[in-house]
Write a protein that holds these residues in place. Structure first.
Motif, short mmCIF file in Angstrom:
data_model
loop_
_atom_site.label_atom_id
_atom_site.label_comp_id
_atom_site.label_asym_id
_atom_site.label_seq_id
_atom_site.Cartn_x
_atom_site.Cartn_y
_atom_site.Cartn_z
N VAL A 212 17.54 23.04 54.66
CA VAL A 212 16.17 22.71 55.08
C VAL A 212 16.16 21.31 55.71
CG1 VAL A 212 13.80 22.43 54.25
CG2 VAL A 212 15.33 24.09 53.17
N HIS B 158 21.08 24.65 60.19
CA HIS B 158 19.66 25.00 60.14
C HIS B 158 19.50 26.48 60.50
CE1 HIS B 158 15.32 24.49 60.73
NE2 HIS B 158 15.47 25.23 61.82
N PRO B 159 18.66 27.26 59.81
CA PRO B 159 17.76 26.86 58.71
C PRO B 159 18.32 27.10 57.31
CG PRO B 159 17.17 29.02 59.48
CD PRO B 159 18.37 28.61 60.28
N LEU C 127 10.92 27.56 60.16
CA LEU C 127 10.71 26.57 59.12
C LEU C 127 10.34 25.20 59.69
CD1 LEU C 127 10.76 25.98 56.12
CD2 LEU C 127 13.21 25.50 56.29
N LEU C 128 10.95 24.78 60.81
CA LEU C 128 10.67 23.46 61.36
C LEU C 128 9.21 23.32 61.82
CD1 LEU C 128 11.66 20.67 62.18
CD2 LEU C 128 12.45 21.66 64.36
N LEU D 159 15.78 27.57 67.33
CA LEU D 159 15.59 26.13 67.26
C LEU D 159 15.41 25.53 68.65
CD1 LEU D 159 15.56 23.55 65.57
CD2 LEU D 159 18.05 23.45 65.78
N VAL E 233 17.62 17.38 61.03
CA VAL E 233 17.89 18.82 61.06
C VAL E 233 19.38 19.02 60.86
CG1 VAL E 233 17.71 20.93 62.42
CG2 VAL E 233 15.94 19.18 62.60
N ARG F 54 12.00 32.09 57.87
CA ARG F 54 12.79 30.86 57.72
C ARG F 54 13.20 30.29 59.08
NH1 ARG F 54 16.94 29.97 52.78
NH2 ARG F 54 17.42 27.77 53.17
#
Length: 737
Positions: free
Chosen positions: A629, A625-626, A674-675, A536, A621, A671
């Protein structure tokens, strides 16, 4: 002349006549003072006889008539007065001949009637006085009888008490627990038991049993003295052996010092382990449980896990000694009952003095309540060159475990606007509803309320009391559900296994089996959390510097598999926002009302553009996370500001991002991306939105027309005019859901 004027003249004449009579009476009284004193004495005697006679007459009237008769007389007199007054009123109104004399005559009658009323009032007062005197005499008689009865009852109670004392009298020998009679005749010699004399005579039997008890106690005293001497001899022998063993300790230490270079060469930290073993013995039970379980797991499965104990050993020893002193006092018996009473009195005084604390004492109480044990356990979890160091502390008064986290990275990362690798928040919500702000021990609520403090205000000093830390140390409070982790994801279903080896302690339950079950789950969760936060952090750095959609870092395989080749909408900015900014936006209201977003989330604002169309996406967020979601709220600036509640197609775009995210990921590695995947899909959806909207726009308005880059067969379908946001990668076309 009117009737009022005649009444006024009559009143003035009466007033003059009254003043004249008063003047003559004054002259007579003045002349009387100069007269003979014998006349005055005679008049006084006559007045006294008259007053006495009137009193006797009133008394006789009070006895001759009843109250009911007087009431009827009063009623008749009042009725007569009313009748006469009405006649006077009528005479004054009609004014017949000689009405003034008749009025005067009736006035005299009214005055006489008033005198009769006064006489009856005095008679009633005499009757009341007589009743009070009779009541007082009767009360005196009753009080005398009551006093005699109380004296008799007191004498009876005193006699009963004396009789009960005589019946309850017990001799001192009755408190002695003697052997049963059958055993006495079996064990006692005949010269003491004397069965021929004592079997029938209970008194002699009692004396014989007491004599046998005395003989037995003398024998036991001699045996006690003998055993005491033997104990002292054994203790002296043990002391001698201890002195010999103590003399061996310096020699052994010399040998260990000589072998230290060999330990370093062979990587055998014998001294360090021995030092750790000495410190471990001073740990409290929860920290000791944590140290044992994590150390055992590291030795059995994961050698990269390192467990160490740090702190002040001397303070820990003093603390153990201080805790053992009250226990010794509990089992020790006092030799003198008076000393025990004085000790209890002094304790009461100390407790009473403790209740009267001033402000300094209150601060000391807060520090004592939030005090940590001198020793702490540090667990180092290594993963791919990076390490997470978690320091576990034990709060002695609150009886909970707190954790402080520190992250050490192999490479120095660039600083992002939002620090997601901070040790203070890295382990927040490691498991659902476990942010470490509140104590999991229900008893702490009352303890902290009593001293008016909030534990969340002191987390920087005490650490965070995570629920998983309690289970790692074997503590269990009420019905908290323990966490578990699946292999493919970091989702945390709740389980509540039973603990057959649980044993109740001082307000908590220490369960070794539960602690052992949670160790691998928690270690795995910490590693996955660090991996997710590092990913992240990298994504946030990329988004902060990105100025177009193509700058979003997504693996090429995912990009080719889930998105079309060309995207016209551009990512213009990405910046963090606060919870207050998120709350102030109308576009986020439905997410906040559904409690999908809380203040613990990380909030960002992404701005995407395509010509004059601006799409603002507020991204929340989650801390885990993740596993959870991100939630995206949309606001469109195109010919005004619009939200999802205003435009159905904008709500469909939110649904495409927030609901159908599972189409973009197939494994955990996907995953982690995902962002950026959601942001790229958002840009694609903005392309579809503008191109589908331009199909129904005014052709004369060039600002509302966009060149069709995406392939879809119907720009809108259904009563809600759904746009084709669903992408079919094999066909390369878009369709409605």
């Amino acid at each position: 002349m009117g009737r009022g004027e005649e009444d006024g003249e009559t009143g003035s004449r009466d007033a003059k006549r009254r003043r004249k009579n008063e003047g003559e009476g004054a002259k007579k009284s003045t002349g009387g003072t100069e007269g003979d004193s014998r006349t005055t004495a005679k008049e006084k005697a006559v007045v006294g006889d008259t007053f006495q006679a009137s009193l006797e007459h009133e008394a006789s009237e009070a006895h001759s008539r009843t109250e009911e008769e007087d009431q009827r007389l009063v009623a008749s007199i009042i009725s007569h007065v009313r009748t006469t007054m009405k006649e006077i009123l009528k005479l004054k109104q009609d004014r017949p001949e000689q009405w003034t004399s008749e009025v005067e005559e009736r006035r005299t009658q009214v005055l006489m009637l008033m005198l009769s009323l006064r006489r009856l009032s005095r008679v009633q007062k005499v009757r009341v006085r007589d009743a009070r005197e009779r009541t007082a005499e009767a009360r005196q008689g009753v009080d005398g009888v009551t006093l005699q009865l109380q004296n008799l009852l007191y004498e009876v109670a005193h006699l009963k008490k004396e009789v009960r004392r005589c019946l309850d009298f017990q001799s001192a020998d009755q408190e002695i627990d003697l052997v049963p009679v059958e055993q006495f005749y079996v064990e006692a010699p005949e010269d003491i038991s004397r069965p021929t004399e004592t079997v029938e005579n209970l008194h002699e039997q009692r004396l014989a049993r007491l004599q046998w008890e005395l003989v037995q106690r003398r024998d036991q005293t001699q045996l006690f003295d003998k055993l005491t001497k033997e104990k002292e001899a054994v203790a002296e022998a043990i002391s001698e052996q201890e002195r010999k063993l103590a003399s061996l300790a310096p020699r052994i230490n010399t040998i260990l010092e000589a072998t230290r270079p060999l330990q370093v060469a062979l990587d055998l930290p014998i001294d360090a382990k021995r030092e750790q073993q000495r410190i471990v013995q001073l740990l409290p039970s929860p920290l000791y449980t944590l140290w044992v379980q994590v150390s055992a797991y590291g030795e059995a499965f994961d050698s990269s896990i390192k467990v160490e104990v740090f702190g002040d050993m001397e303070a820990a020893r003093k603390l153990i000694t201080k805790e053992e002193e009250p226990r010794a006092d509990i089992y020790s018996e006092s030799d003198n009952e008076q000393d025990q009473q004085e000790e209890n009195l002094s304790r009461k005084k100390r407790s009473h003095k403790a209740q009267k604390m001033d402000a300094d004492d209150l601060d000391d109480g807060v520090r004592q309540t939030l005090g940590l044990h001198p020793l702490n356990v540090k667990v180092t979890v290594n993963t791919k060159g990076n390490s997470v160091v978690v320091s576990f502390h034990y709060m002695q008064v609150l009886r909970i475990i707190t954790a402080k986290c520190t992250v050490f990275l192999q490479e120095n990362l660039k600083a992002a606007l939002t620090d997601v690798i901070s040790g203070d928040t890295l382990l927040s919500c490691l498991f659902p509803e476990d942010d470490g702000h509140n104590s999991p021990n229900p008893a702490n609520f009352f303890q902290l309320s009593h001293i008016h403090i909030n534990l969340s205000d002191h987390l920087a000093t005490t650490g965070r009391p995570y629920k998983w830390a309690q289970h790692l140390a074997g503590l269990s409070f009420s019905s908290y559900q323990q966490p578990s982790i699946t292999e493919d994801s970091q989702e945390v279903p709740a389980v509540s296994p039973s603990a057959p080896d649980s044993s109740p302690g001082d307000g908590e339950v220490v369960a070794w089996q539960e602690s052992a079950e949670q160790v691998p789950i928690i270690i795995q969760a910490i590693r996955r959390r660090l991996q997710a936060r590092l990913a992240l952090h990298t994504q946030l750095l990329n988004l902060e510097t990105a100025n177009s959609t193509n700058c979003i870092a997504i693996p090429g395989e995912l990009l080719r598999h889930h998105f079309p080749g060309k995207v016209c909408s551009e990512l213009r900015s990405w910046r963090p926002i606060t919870w207050a900014d998120y709350e102030a936006s109308p576009a986020t209201q439905h997410f906040r009302e559904a409690q999908l977003v809380t203040s613990q989330h990380l909030f960002f604002l992404a701005v995407l553009e395509r010509k004059q169309v601006v799409l603002e996406a507020q991204v929340a967020v989650a801390p885990d996370h993740p596993s959870t979601v991100p939630v995206v709220a949309l606001a469109l600036r195109w010919e005004g500001l619009h939200h999802a509640d205003d435009i159905p197609q904008l709500r469909q775009m939110e649904k495409e991002i927030n609901v159908h995210w599972d189409e973009l990921v197939s494994c955990r590695s996907d995953r982690l991306q995902l962002l950026p995947l959601l942001l790229y899909r958002l840009a694609v959806c903005l392309d579809v939105f503008t191109e589908a909207s331009s199909a129904h726009s005014d052709p004369n308005n060039p600002g509302s027309h966009f060149h069709k880059e995406k392939i879809f067969f119907r720009p809108a379908r259904g009563p809600d005019r759904a746009f084709p946001f669903k992408y079919h990668p094999k066909l390369g076309v878009f369709s409605q859901r």
